[in-house]
Design an enzyme around this catalytic site. Structure first.
Site, short mmCIF file in Angstrom:
data_model
loop_
_atom_site.label_atom_id
_atom_site.label_comp_id
_atom_site.label_asym_id
_atom_site.label_seq_id
_atom_site.Cartn_x
_atom_site.Cartn_y
_atom_site.Cartn_z
N ASP A 451 0.84 -0.36 0.18
CA ASP A 451 0.63 0.43 1.40
C ASP A 451 -0.62 1.32 1.27
O ASP A 451 -1.17 1.50 0.16
CB ASP A 451 1.89 1.29 1.63
CG ASP A 451 2.15 1.59 3.08
OD1 ASP A 451 1.23 1.47 3.89
OD2 ASP A 451 3.30 1.98 3.40
N ASP A 515 3.95 -1.11 12.17
CA ASP A 515 5.22 -0.41 11.94
C ASP A 515 6.12 -0.50 13.15
O ASP A 515 7.25 -0.01 13.12
CB ASP A 515 4.95 1.07 11.62
CG ASP A 515 4.63 1.27 10.16
OD1 ASP A 515 4.79 0.31 9.38
OD2 ASP A 515 4.21 2.38 9.79
C1 DGJ Z 1 4.14 2.83 6.21
C2 DGJ Z 1 4.56 1.39 6.25
O1 DGJ Z 1 3.85 0.72 7.26
C3 DGJ Z 1 6.07 1.32 6.44
O2 DGJ Z 1 6.46 -0.01 6.58
C4 DGJ Z 1 6.73 1.99 5.28
O3 DGJ Z 1 6.49 1.25 4.11
C5 DGJ Z 1 6.24 3.41 5.13
N1 DGJ Z 1 4.81 3.48 5.10
C6 DGJ Z 1 6.78 4.03 3.88
O4 DGJ Z 1 6.28 5.28 3.66
#
Ligand code: DGJ
Length: 713
Positions: A451, A515
């Site tokens: 991430d 997300d």
């Molecule tokens: C952002 C990501 O896009 C989510 O899927 C998740 O992993 C969160 N971060 C976790 O902090």
């Protein structure tokens, strides 16, 4: 030197390399047919523009690196200086290497070697015409002088003919990545710049120029993709002098790249693609190219359960084990433990940087969970965010100097975090060591969700702009980890889909598109992400009934039909749902697994339906033997009957049986009385299905119907 003609997959690229200056692109587009040397010279001569009043006294033509010395007054392809000198160039062609094997399955390559001794610079242009018809272009500049040369910009461009009069590109934000924007191509420059230090939620995956009214299945289109995960620019420029270009490269901050004597700089790869079959044609070429890469994931894409929207930071071994049990029961093949497992990470305010398993939450380490998951027969994946650090972490307390920052101040805080300066050897070594140790100590981890949750802002490396060095260091880190742990797949996630580009994908195995797991939003996000990427590279999960990011409620059929067309997964607390829901979910997972070989190898098609609230897309097998289409109703329409939906891409002459997908519940319709053909299916030729189409049931809004299509006989 000569006029060079490269031809692959119905794409022609003609370069006039007769010198003495840099080669001119005579043509990039549809195949010109066989041309002998004489014919090529004639074509090159016949496409030189006339001299017009109030202009240069000689014709001006566009080279692979347009220069003012050759009459270029558009956006400079090269900008730089040597203590205010050598700011303009006149490159002369020294050598041309052409490697054009007769085998159409092998790429054709041209190497242009040029120099400007006066300016103390030499230039190499690497141009490849891939067997799919895709053009890859990269410039390398070397400082041959005795003093430093500051580079401000070096950007490959390609010409587009005057018939391209409309532009399409993509923008977006967190939870709404890849929103298309379309308009006529005016005179001037349409510039898409990203200064996020990452690819960006708003990055245009492709910048497309095309003939009036081009659509998914129609029109002649040219497009470029700038493959870079740092600051970058992609642009389209059209001028009254008759030139139209597409280009893209890196955005450099002042002083960011200063070439010492003998130093070189290479641009990101510019991917350029032409099609006379609309946007689907572009995708087809790009998907075929990506699927042919040696590193392209070829094993079936494991259906994934990611625990983020199920538990967030509430890590509890018993709960996660139960979730893994339920996941196995519904057919999941990979279980991913998301954010929250490492020291001090009880919320998004602390812990980033301390990549040790949190002993408080995991007294026996991650082993009990990994063992449980792998014994169930599932792969185990782990979330990391290596480039980031919370000021509230042991790492930051020990090494505040490892943060990318302008002198004397920290960048504005974003999700309570800062960015580690990976161009600092200590920071780089720490991360490589920690990630390597985690993977070595836990051989059960076969997947990392990597991430990156903030922009790089005022990203200074020891007082100088640092995004370029940071981007290269991240690539190095990923390459090295992959070299050491060849069995570990990596997902590129960045607050959802903010790091989606072909350079990060050269070292990762899929992207997290967004997300937002709301199926209505996802339909659009996936449709436009799919312009560049084939479905198997796009993570797409079934979220909870009520979307966590939009608060909309969707039934499972709509969510599952939408998530089916990707690297499928679930992001939902399925331990808290009813056994009936779990059985239905298992049926959808089974359906995905049955269709997966088709979905992950076939040709993506999208339907240009006249009703904007009716969307359809599908995947057709390359041998024309089968296909699957989803027809979605986004909203209500004024027209009660929106008109037949065509099913494009099938073999015109073969006969196909079309049926609603079996084994999963049908979507909710306005009335149960369906078109007569629906219950038993219909058998028609590919031509009839593609040119006439089918009337479909009147779907309620936010419902989708999945159709399976099989060649008869
Ligand atoms: C952002 C990501 O896009 C989510 O899927 C998740 O992993 C969160 N971060 C976790 O902090």
């Amino acid at each position: 030197m000569s006029v060079v003609h490269l031809r692959r997959a119905r794409t022609s690229l003609v370069l006039d390399a007769r010198g003495p200056g840099l080669p001119r692109v005579v043509h990039w587009g549809g195949d010109t047919g066989d041309l002998d040397d004489h014919g090529l010279r004639q074509l090159a001569d016949a496409t030189v523009p006339p001299v017009v009043p109030s202009s240069f006294d000689v014709p001006t033509v566009l080279s692979l690196l347009p220069e003012a010395s050759a009459g270029w007054s558009g956006r400079p392809a090269l900008a730089g200086h040597r203590d205010r000198a050598d700011w303009s160039t006149s490159f002369q062609l020294d050598r041309l290497d052409v490697d054009d094997p007769a085998d159409p399955g092998a790429p054709a390559r041209v190497g242009v070697h040029a120099s400007d001794p006066e300016a103390g610079l030499s230039l190499t242009i690497e141009l490849t015409l891939d067997p799919t018809g895709l053009v890859l272009l990269r410039h390398r500049l070397r400082n041959d002088g005795a003093s430093p040369y500051e580079l401000r910009e070096l950007t490959p461009v390609l010409p587009v003919p005057a018939v391209a009069t409309e532009l399409l590109d993509l923008t977006g934000r967190w939870c709404r990545e890849r929103s298309p924007q379309r308009h006529p191509w005016p005179m001037g420059t349409w510039v898409r710049e990203g200064r996020h230090g990452r690819t960006g939620h708003d990055a245009t995956l492709l910048l497309v120029a095309g003939t009036a009214g081009f659509g998914f299945g129609t029109g002649e289109v040219w497009a470029v993709h700038t493959a870079w995960s740092g600051d970058h620019v992609t642009f389209a420029e059209r001028s009254p002098t008759g030139t139209a270009t597409l280009g893209g490269g890196e955005l450099l901050a002042p002083g960011e790249v200063v070439l010492g004597p003998g130093d070189s700089y290479a641009t990101p790869l510019l991917y350029a693609v032409w099609s006379d079959a609309g946007l689907d044609g572009l995708s087809d070429t790009l998907h075929t190219h990506l699927r042919a890469r040696p590193q392209h994931p070829r094993a079936p894409r494991p259906v994934t359960l990611n625990v983020w929207e199920a538990v967030y930071f509430d890590h509890d071994l018993a709960r996660l084990r139960a979730l893994a049990d339920q996941a196995a029961e519904v057919g999941v093949e990979r279980f991913v433990l998301d954010d929250g497992w490492f020291r001090g990470r009880r919320a998004d305010t602390a812990g980033l940087g301390d990549w040790y398993v949190d002993e408080g939450v995991w007294p026996d380490g991650l082993h009990p969970l990994i063992d449980h998951v792998t014994k169930l027969g599932l792969q185990f994946g782990l979330w990391v965010e290596p480039e980031m650090v919370n000021p509230d972490s042991d790492l930051f307390r020990a090494h505040p100097e490892w943060v990318l920052a302008a002198p004397g101040r920290l960048p504005l805080s974003w999700r309570n975090q800062q960015v580690l300066d990976l161009a600092q050897p200590g920071a780089y070594a720490y991360l490589l060591d920690r990630l390597d140790a985690l993977l070595t100590e836990h051989p059960g981890i076969s997947y990392l969700k990597w991430d990156h949750n903030r922009d790089l802002t005022e990203a200074g490396h020891q007082g100088r702009p640092g995004v370029h060095a940071q981007t290269e260091a991240v690539y190095r880190l990923l390459d090295e980890l992959r070299r050491r742990h060849r069995n570990v797949e990596i997902e590129s996630c960045s607050s959802g889909g903010a790091r989606v580009d072909l350079e990060i994908l050269a070292r990762t195995d899929r992207v997290w598109a967004s997300d937002c797991n709301d199926a209505l939003e996802r339909l659009a996000i996936q449709r436009w992400t799919g312009l560049l990427l084939p479905p198997e590279l796009i993570g797409s999960h079934i979220g909870p009934e009520r979307s966590h990011t939009t608060n909309r409620v969707h039934d499972l059929g709509f969510r599952a039909t939408t998530a089916l067309f990707g690297h499928h997964g679930i992001e939902w607390d399925i331990a808290s749902i009813s056994p009936v829901q779990r059985r239905e979910l298992a049926a959808w997972v089974a359906l995905h697994k049955r269709l997966r070989p088709l979905l992950h190898t076939g040709r993506t098609v999208r339907v240009d339906h006249p009703d904007p609230a009716v969307w359809a897309h599908g995947v057709v097998a390359h041998d024309g033997s089968q296909a699957v289409y989803a027809v979605s109703r986004l909203a209500t329409s004024v027209a009660q009957v929106p008109g037949a939906v065509r099913l494009p891409g099938l073999d015109q002459r073969r006969r196909y049986t079309v049926r609603p997908a079996q084994g999963v519940p049908a979507p909710a319709t306005v009335q149960r009385a369906e078109p007569g053909w629906l219950p038993d299916g219909v058998t028609l030729t590919g031509a009839a299905l593609g040119n006439v189409g089918l009337q479909l049931p009147a779907l309620h809004p936010e419902q989708a119907l999945l159709l399976e299509v099989t060649a008869a006989g």
